[in-house]
Motif scaffolding. Sequence first.
Motif, PDB file in Angstrom:
ATOM      1  N   LYS A   1      -5.318   7.243   8.846  1.00 37.18           N
ATOM      2  CA  LYS A   1      -4.334   8.527   8.417  1.00 37.18           C
ATOM      3  C   LYS A   1      -4.032   8.226   7.043  1.00 37.18           C
ATOM      4  CE  LYS A   1      -2.811   9.714  13.145  1.00 37.18           C
ATOM      5  NZ  LYS A   1      -1.920   9.694  14.188  1.00 37.18           N
ATOM      6  N   LEU A   2      -3.354   7.314   6.707  1.00 34.63           N
ATOM      7  CA  LEU A   2      -2.701   7.139   5.634  1.00 34.63           C
ATOM      8  C   LEU A   2      -3.862   7.139   4.444  1.00 34.63           C
ATOM      9  CD1 LEU A   2      -0.212   6.116   3.777  1.00 34.63           C
ATOM     10  CD2 LEU A   2      -0.831   3.905   3.899  1.00 34.63           C
ATOM     11  N   VAL A   3      -5.211   6.518   4.550  1.00 36.20           N
ATOM     12  CA  VAL A   3      -6.347   6.767   3.557  1.00 36.20           C
ATOM     13  C   VAL A   3      -6.620   8.227   3.324  1.00 36.20           C
ATOM     14  CG1 VAL A   3      -8.643   5.906   3.008  1.00 36.20           C
ATOM     15  CG2 VAL A   3      -6.838   4.319   3.736  1.00 36.20           C
ATOM     16  N   ALA A   4      -6.790   8.855   4.530  1.00 38.82           N
ATOM     17  CA  ALA A   4      -6.911  10.229   4.581  1.00 38.82           C
ATOM     18  C   ALA A   4      -6.169  11.123   3.803  1.00 38.82           C
ATOM     19  CB  ALA A   4      -7.196  10.671   6.007  1.00 38.82           C
ATOM     20  N   ALA A   5      -4.775  10.973   3.974  1.00 43.32           N
ATOM     21  CA  ALA A   5      -3.765  11.553   3.027  1.00 43.32           C
ATOM     22  C   ALA A   5      -3.954  11.219   1.627  1.00 43.32           C
ATOM     23  CB  ALA A   5      -2.408  11.146   3.510  1.00 43.32           C
ATOM     24  N   MET A   6      -3.990  10.090   1.280  1.00 47.03           N
ATOM     25  CA  MET A   6      -4.337   9.630  -0.064  1.00 47.03           C
ATOM     26  C   MET A   6      -5.424  10.110  -0.887  1.00 47.03           C
ATOM     27  SD  MET A   6      -2.703   5.817  -0.426  1.00 47.03           S
ATOM     28  CE  MET A   6      -3.959   5.049   0.824  1.00 47.03           C
ATOM     29  N   GLY A   7      -6.858  10.112   0.097  1.00 52.26           N
ATOM     30  CA  GLY A   7      -7.946  10.651  -0.368  1.00 52.26           C
ATOM     31  C   GLY A   7      -7.730  11.924  -0.927  1.00 52.26           C
TER      32      GLY A   7
ATOM     33  N   GLY B   1      -5.048   5.578  -4.329  1.00 57.15           N
ATOM     34  CA  GLY B   1      -5.377   4.399  -3.519  1.00 57.15           C
ATOM     35  C   GLY B   1      -4.144   3.637  -3.339  1.00 57.15           C
ATOM     36  N   ALA B   2      -3.812   2.987  -2.548  1.00 56.50           N
ATOM     37  CA  ALA B   2      -2.343   2.148  -2.402  1.00 56.50           C
ATOM     38  C   ALA B   2      -2.437   0.830  -3.177  1.00 56.50           C
ATOM     39  CB  ALA B   2      -2.081   2.181  -0.864  1.00 56.50           C
ATOM     40  N   ARG B   3      -1.299   0.494  -3.955  1.00 50.88           N
ATOM     41  CA  ARG B   3      -1.201  -0.707  -4.511  1.00 50.88           C
ATOM     42  C   ARG B   3      -0.280  -1.519  -4.028  1.00 50.88           C
ATOM     43  NH1 ARG B   3      -2.580  -1.578  -9.714  1.00 50.88           N
ATOM     44  NH2 ARG B   3      -1.733  -3.836  -9.108  1.00 50.88           N
ATOM     45  N   GLN B   4       0.616  -0.873  -3.196  1.00 57.01           N
ATOM     46  CA  GLN B   4       1.724  -1.764  -2.141  1.00 57.01           C
ATOM     47  C   GLN B   4       2.003  -1.071  -0.877  1.00 57.01           C
ATOM     48  OE1 GLN B   4       6.229  -1.574  -3.269  1.00 57.01           O
ATOM     49  NE2 GLN B   4       5.592  -3.843  -3.623  1.00 57.01           N
ATOM     50  N   LEU B   5       1.800  -1.669   0.035  1.00 57.43           N
ATOM     51  CA  LEU B   5       1.859  -1.194   1.339  1.00 57.43           C
ATOM     52  C   LEU B   5       2.985  -1.815   2.149  1.00 57.43           C
ATOM     53  CD1 LEU B   5      -1.917  -1.330   1.983  1.00 57.43           C
ATOM     54  CD2 LEU B   5      -0.488   0.897   2.292  1.00 57.43           C
ATOM     55  N   GLU B   6       3.787  -0.982   2.998  1.00 55.70           N
ATOM     56  CA  GLU B   6       4.888  -1.459   3.775  1.00 55.70           C
ATOM     57  C   GLU B   6       4.700  -0.885   5.349  1.00 55.70           C
ATOM     58  OE1 GLU B   6       9.046   0.316   3.351  1.00 55.70           O
ATOM     59  OE2 GLU B   6       9.186  -1.532   2.179  1.00 55.70           O
ATOM     60  N   ALA B   7       4.696  -1.985   6.093  1.00 52.90           N
ATOM     61  CA  ALA B   7       4.612  -1.510   7.591  1.00 52.90           C
ATOM     62  C   ALA B   7       6.078  -1.981   8.247  1.00 52.90           C
ATOM     63  CB  ALA B   7       3.660  -2.557   8.351  1.00 52.90           C
TER      64      ALA B   7
ATOM     65  N   GLN C   1      -6.370  -3.828  -6.857  1.00 52.41           N
ATOM     66  CA  GLN C   1      -6.667  -2.542  -7.161  1.00 52.41           C
ATOM     67  C   GLN C   1      -6.408  -1.576  -6.255  1.00 52.41           C
ATOM     68  OE1 GLN C   1     -10.796  -3.085  -7.562  1.00 52.41           O
ATOM     69  NE2 GLN C   1     -10.760  -4.191  -9.462  1.00 52.41           N
ATOM     70  N   PRO C   2      -6.274  -0.388  -6.420  1.00 59.74           N
ATOM     71  CA  PRO C   2      -5.922   0.648  -5.435  1.00 59.74           C
ATOM     72  C   PRO C   2      -7.026   0.520  -4.174  1.00 59.74           C
ATOM     73  CG  PRO C   2      -6.007   1.643  -7.578  1.00 59.74           C
ATOM     74  CD  PRO C   2      -6.498   0.229  -7.617  1.00 59.74           C
ATOM     75  N   VAL C   3      -6.420   0.647  -3.033  1.00 64.34           N
ATOM     76  CA  VAL C   3      -7.052   0.287  -1.787  1.00 64.34           C
ATOM     77  C   VAL C   3      -7.361   1.828  -1.305  1.00 64.34           C
ATOM     78  CG1 VAL C   3      -7.178  -0.511   0.542  1.00 64.34           C
ATOM     79  CG2 VAL C   3      -6.107  -1.816  -1.410  1.00 64.34           C
ATOM     80  N   THR C   4      -8.610   2.124  -1.043  1.00 60.08           N
ATOM     81  CA  THR C   4      -8.924   3.216  -0.457  1.00 60.08           C
ATOM     82  C   THR C   4      -9.721   3.314   0.717  1.00 60.08           C
ATOM     83  OG1 THR C   4     -11.079   3.094  -1.785  1.00 60.08           O
ATOM     84  CG2 THR C   4      -9.098   4.248  -2.776  1.00 60.08           C
ATOM     85  N   ARG C   5      -9.904   1.972   1.662  1.00 59.41           N
ATOM     86  CA  ARG C   5     -10.394   1.907   2.883  1.00 59.41           C
ATOM     87  C   ARG C   5      -9.577   1.563   3.954  1.00 59.41           C
ATOM     88  NH1 ARG C   5     -15.184  -1.984   2.226  1.00 59.41           N
ATOM     89  NH2 ARG C   5     -13.607  -3.396   1.112  1.00 59.41           N
ATOM     90  N   GLY C   6      -9.539   2.106   4.823  1.00 58.54           N
ATOM     91  CA  GLY C   6      -8.555   1.721   6.229  1.00 58.54           C
ATOM     92  C   GLY C   6      -8.880   0.458   6.617  1.00 58.54           C
ATOM     93  N   GLU C   7     -10.064   0.016   6.816  1.00 55.31           N
ATOM     94  CA  GLU C   7     -10.325  -1.178   7.217  1.00 55.31           C
ATOM     95  C   GLU C   7      -9.809  -2.397   6.269  1.00 55.31           C
ATOM     96  OE1 GLU C   7     -13.969   0.353   5.158  1.00 55.31           O
ATOM     97  OE2 GLU C   7     -12.711   0.980   6.818  1.00 55.31           O
ATOM     98  N   MET C   8      -9.676  -2.355   4.910  1.00 54.14           N
ATOM     99  CA  MET C   8      -9.078  -3.135   4.117  1.00 54.14           C
ATOM    100  C   MET C   8      -7.715  -3.345   4.168  1.00 54.14           C
ATOM    101  SD  MET C   8      -9.342  -5.259   1.727  1.00 54.14           S
ATOM    102  CE  MET C   8     -11.176  -5.361   1.270  1.00 54.14           C
ATOM    103  N   ILE C   9      -7.001  -2.360   4.686  1.00 55.76           N
ATOM    104  CA  ILE C   9      -5.656  -2.062   4.696  1.00 55.76           C
ATOM    105  C   ILE C   9      -5.275  -2.921   6.222  1.00 55.76           C
ATOM    106  CG2 ILE C   9      -3.576  -0.769   5.422  1.00 55.76           C
ATOM    107  CD1 ILE C   9      -4.741   1.310   3.532  1.00 55.76           C
TER     108      ILE C   9
END
Length: 481
Positions: free
Chosen positions: A227-233, A238-244, A262-270
């Motif tokens: 969902k996060l990748v879809a919202a950013m896309g 892309g995300a450079r810092q993620l927080e759970a 690098q900016p992450v744009t794939r959910g599987e990478m996150i």
Amino acid sequence: MLRISALDDAAAHLGLAVGLPLANARAICPQMQVYDADEAADAHALNAIACWCDRFTPLVALDPPDGLFLDITGCAHLFGGEAAMMNLVCGLLTAQGFTISAAIAGTAVCARTLTRHAHGRIVRDGEEYEAVKLLPISALGADAAVVAGLRRAGLKTIGDVAGRGRHEITARFGARFTALLEQALGYGDAPINPRKPLPDYIVEKRFAEPVATETVISNTLSGLAGKLVAAMGKQGKGARQLEACFFRTDGAVRIITVDTGQPVTRGEMIDRLFRERLEALADPLDPGFGFDLIRLAASRTEIVVQEQRDLDAHVHDQDELSGLIDRIAARIGGKRVVVHLPQDTHIPERAVIAASAQHHLAAAMQAVWPARVAGEPPLRPLRLFERPEQIQVIAEVPDGPPARFVWRRATHAVIRVEGPERVAMEWWRVGHATLTRDYFRVEDEEGLRFWLYRDGLYDREIEQQEGKFAPPNWFMHGLFA
């Protein structure tokens, strides 16, 4: 003297108050129980409550020593309205053992003023004056000297002060108090200072029943990552810092942060980064009685630059290397994965700087290092010590090359010497040593090669002792292969 800093309702009913000397309090109530105040523990508890309040709004600010500001603009409807939201927050905190006083108003100062004398008030826009006019001046939270001065002037309530001219109040008590009064009356406002900046993107999932199994938690993170990748896309980011964030039912909150190169744009990478991070935690994620809310946020994002790809397979090498660095950093920490960058200085220990590989990978790949002369031995050692180690040297003359030296209790006889290479220190750096160094590349009888230097010029920089020059200090700085 010892004074009361906090008390419960039973003590207040007996006439005790904050600020009362302890001796007077014991005279009024000899059987009372006294505990030493612990400001550090109180601040830690307040910060923990603030973390718990993040489940209601991302804009939570501290109001020391015992208050919190929550900006619920645009959030109240998610919990059934302002009244329902306030009852929910207060009810949950009361169940955890805290005594709560809450209010909702258009300005933070007005809400804080109401909490000190009334609980559960909701003030609509434009009704701030009517809500606070009968409250005492002390409810504003102004300095004690200002409150005492107003009382001596016969102004006991906020309404009494509001009825006087603003220029009179400012001239007597300062502009700071006037601004505080205006905010309490709803005539002015000042933004709160949240503990954390607002994340660029937030997705979360609430559970009707707490979850505690690792499978459910992992699947939830995977779904939130998609969902996060879809919202950013949708905005090409892309995300450079993620927080759970994992919110437990008992009020504890666990926050896990992951950085990317690098900016992450794939959910599987996150998903993979957080799996690596969770598996490497020294303090494992303890669900306790379960999590009732899991949130995933992109704290920092960047616009994804679309690059032209061709048939060359090497264009993906940097992407794969960056992904590998991210996974290693998620497991052992970003500060432990570094690259070395050259610096424009002739001082050996400052010629190279270790920087985070996640944020300086591109610079490291484009860095230009001094070229080695073909057929010549290297000018700098393969291993450079972080701090030069002092050694004992026997030289033919005081300013000549070493003939024998003792390092780490071992004696080495020098059979070959190259040098000196004179290096002057950067005199413009305040607080640093300014002695000139003479470096030598030496080889002992076993074929080991060392890089050592004499600290200071013998006839100019070394001080005299009893009319004679003191022996120079020698240091071992590195080892050649």
